[in-house]
Design a protein around this motif. Structure first.
Motif, mmCIF file in Angstrom:
data_model
loop_
_atom_site.group_PDB
_atom_site.id
_atom_site.type_symbol
_atom_site.label_atom_id
_atom_site.label_comp_id
_atom_site.label_asym_id
_atom_site.label_seq_id
_atom_site.Cartn_x
_atom_site.Cartn_y
_atom_site.Cartn_z
ATOM 1 N N PRO A 1 0.827 -1.203 0.000
ATOM 2 C CA PRO A 1 0.000 0.000 0.000
ATOM 3 C C PRO A 1 0.865 1.259 0.000
ATOM 4 N N LEU A 2 0.341 2.309 -0.586
ATOM 5 C CA LEU A 2 1.108 3.546 -0.734
ATOM 6 C C LEU A 2 1.525 4.116 0.613
ATOM 7 N N LEU B 1 7.750 4.038 5.222
ATOM 8 C CA LEU B 1 9.111 3.490 5.191
ATOM 9 C C LEU B 1 10.115 4.519 4.674
ATOM 10 N N GLU B 2 9.699 5.310 3.701
ATOM 11 C CA GLU B 2 10.603 6.337 3.173
ATOM 12 C C GLU B 2 10.881 7.420 4.220
ATOM 13 N N ILE B 3 9.853 7.826 4.966
ATOM 14 C CA ILE B 3 10.064 8.822 6.039
ATOM 15 C C ILE B 3 10.969 8.255 7.128
ATOM 16 N N ALA B 4 10.739 6.983 7.479
ATOM 17 C CA ALA B 4 11.588 6.343 8.498
ATOM 18 C C ALA B 4 13.027 6.226 8.013
ATOM 19 N N GLY C 1 17.914 -0.872 2.201
ATOM 20 C CA GLY C 1 16.837 -1.842 2.055
ATOM 21 C C GLY C 1 15.659 -1.286 1.273
ATOM 22 N N LEU C 2 15.316 -0.008 1.534
ATOM 23 C CA LEU C 2 14.226 0.633 0.797
ATOM 24 C C LEU C 2 14.551 0.717 -0.700
ATOM 25 N N CYS C 3 15.797 1.091 -0.996
ATOM 26 C CA CYS C 3 16.194 1.194 -2.408
ATOM 27 C C CYS C 3 16.186 -0.168 -3.092
#
Length: 517
Positions: A40-41, A47-50, A76-78
């Motif tokens: 979900p968006l 996750l990006e803010i974290a 990990g996000l990337c």
């Protein structure tokens, strides 16, 4: 956290700006391609803010925590985004730059391989369309640029530290110069005092004792003429000694401390706030110099060792004491280590029956307190005084000199220590003026016996002997002060009043061992 941000410089804001630009761009891009997301968006945006905020907070605490969280969270996000959008691997280029810029010491040994080789391998595994060595080249260039930026930061920090230290050293050298000049003046004053001053005082005291032995009017006039000549000569010596005082002496204590704080603030670029409470009363020259030296040493230590940016100086004129407090906002320390300057400061205060205390804790700065008793005033009650000296001329001269003081009453004269102990038992004087070198029983043994049997009797050592070790030994055994016979008669009387007035739980640590004219 806010205090840390206040200390940021240009390179800290550059790195924060890069993180903000990267994060906002990533969020907007994610929103634009939300249809291709596997999660979900709102979870991806969270996750990006974290991935942005957690490494940034860790960076303020410890750079090692930052390196781990940056590589794990943002990396990990990337990896997740690259598996969905192969071109997302470019997002980690800024992270590679920041990782190199914030690495230090041996951390390069693992951050460089992880950033340049391992993560590109993972990106290639999840998106085979991306060339491995192509990504290695990109990340390698980003890492090298980050390392160059790190060297620029280190160079800027070192230059800033050098400039600050140079300013402190310039201020310290100017203080050393002033202290050296003042100490040299004091040394010359002491040498003249101990020779010329003592000789004149002894001559005048001796001639006073001869007055009763002169039977003719001509002899009396001649004696008066000699006394007048001696007094005029000693006053002239006093004027010469007073001209040796440092330039700060004519100022009041408050003005002297304010001037010192302003000079230090101008040279060391540190905020110094000086304030005074209570009505200022006259202090001795030695007390003024003690407070001035205490402030100089405290200011220097606050900047050199505590790295303080703000210092508050408070001077309080109380009824029984004068107190100087110097509080800085530096880093403090777990355990205070006293150096030469601090020991000299404590010795100055001790010689004036005062004390210097230091309170410090890591992160809470340092507080230096210098406390000196207020100068003695004439007591309302009559002070009963016993003089113990083996020289008759000294005993009689002191009796004659103290006759002019209505609050001092010489109730007894002792030619040795044994006689002094006997007279203490019968006369119960308030203060004993005790010589050290006497026959039968010396002043050391007599002082110990008197303080053992009558602790309330104050014993003021009065001698020409200048052995500091013996004086300190007497103070440890209960003596209430130490004074040289070369002191001016007026200062001897004032010291007797001071010793009689002060009622401390512990014996007075020391009296001015070398009074100046």
């Amino acid at each position: 956290m806010l205090d840390m941000v206040k200390q940021w410089v240009w390179y800290d804001w550059i790195m924060l700006g890069l993180r903000l630009i990267t994060s906002f761009s990533l969020i907007f891009t994610t929103i634009s391609f939300r249809d291709g997301l596997a999660l979900p968006l709102w979870i991806v945006i969270f996750l990006e803010i974290a991935a942005f905020s957690i490494p940034w907070v860790c960076l303020q605490l410890n750079y090692k925590y930052y390196l781990f969280t940056e590589i794990l969270l943002f990396g990990g996000l990337c990896i997740h985004l690259t598996s969905l959008f192969p071109g997302a691997y470019l997002t980690f280029l800024v992270s590679a730059f920041l990782t190199a810029a914030n690495s230090a010491r041996q951390s390069y040994r693992w951050t460089a391989p992880a950033t340049v080789f391992i993560l590109p391998g993972i990106f290639h595994a999840v998106a085979p369309s991306n060339g491995y060595w192509f990504m290695v080249t990109y990340y390698g260039l980003a890492y090298v640029m980050g390392f160059a930026f790190h060297l620029l930061i280190v160079n800027h920090r070192q230059n800033t530290t050098i400039r600050k230290q140079n300013k402190v050293l310039e201020q310290y050298m100017s203080q050393i110069e002033r202290i050296t000049l003042a100490e040299e003046r004091n040394r010359l004053s002491r040498e003249l005092h101990d020779t010329v001053g003592h000789a004149y005082t002894s001559i005048i005291m001796g001639m006073e004792t001869l007055r009763s032995e002169l039977a003719t009017e001509t002899g009396t006039k001649r004696l008066d003429s000699l006394l007048e000549l001696g007094r005029n000569s000693i006053e002239e010596v006093r004027r010469y000694l007073h001209q040796m005082e440092s330039a700060q002496q004519p100022l009041s204590l408050v003005n002297s401390l304010q001037k010192l704080g302003d000079e230090f603030q101008a040279h060391a670029q540190v905020d110094v706030n000086v304030s005074a409470y209570g009505e200022e009363y006259p202090l001795s020259r030695q007390a003024k110099m003690t407070f001035i030296r205490c402030l100089q040493e405290s200011l220097t230590n606050a900047v050199r060792h505590g790295q303080a940016t703000g210092i508050t100086v408070t001077l309080q004129f109380a009824q029984q004491y004068t107190r100087l407090e110097v509080q800085d906002n530096g880093r403090g320390m777990e355990e205070w280590r006293e150096g030469f300057g601090m020991n000299a400061m404590k010795e100055r205060a001790m010689n004036l029956q005062g004390q210097v205390s230091i309170y410090t804790r890591p992160g809470d700065g340092t507080l230096v307190v210098c406390n000196l008793p207020r100068p003695a005033e004439k007591a309302e009650e009559l002070i009963r005084l016993l003089v113990a000296d083996d020289q008759p001329i000294i005993r009689e001269s002191l009796r004659a000199l103290f006759d002019d003081d209505q609050d001092l009453d010489v109730v007894g004269l002792a030619e040795d220590g044994e006689r002094a102990v006997d007279l203490c038992e019968t006369l119960q004087p308030h203060v004993v003026l005790m010589d050290l070198d006497m026959p039968r029983m010396d002043g050391v043994q007599a002082t110990k016996l008197i303080k053992q049997q009558w602790p309330h009797i104050r014993v003021l050592i009065f001698t020409t002997f200048q052995d500091t070790d013996q004086a300190l030994d007497l103070l440890r055994h209960g003596a209430d002060g130490f004074l040289l016979k070369s002191a001016a008669p007026l200062e001897v009387a004032d010291t007797i009043r001071l010793v009689h007035r002060i009622r401390w739980e512990q014996p007075i640590s020391a009296i001015e061992s070398c009074r100046r004219l």
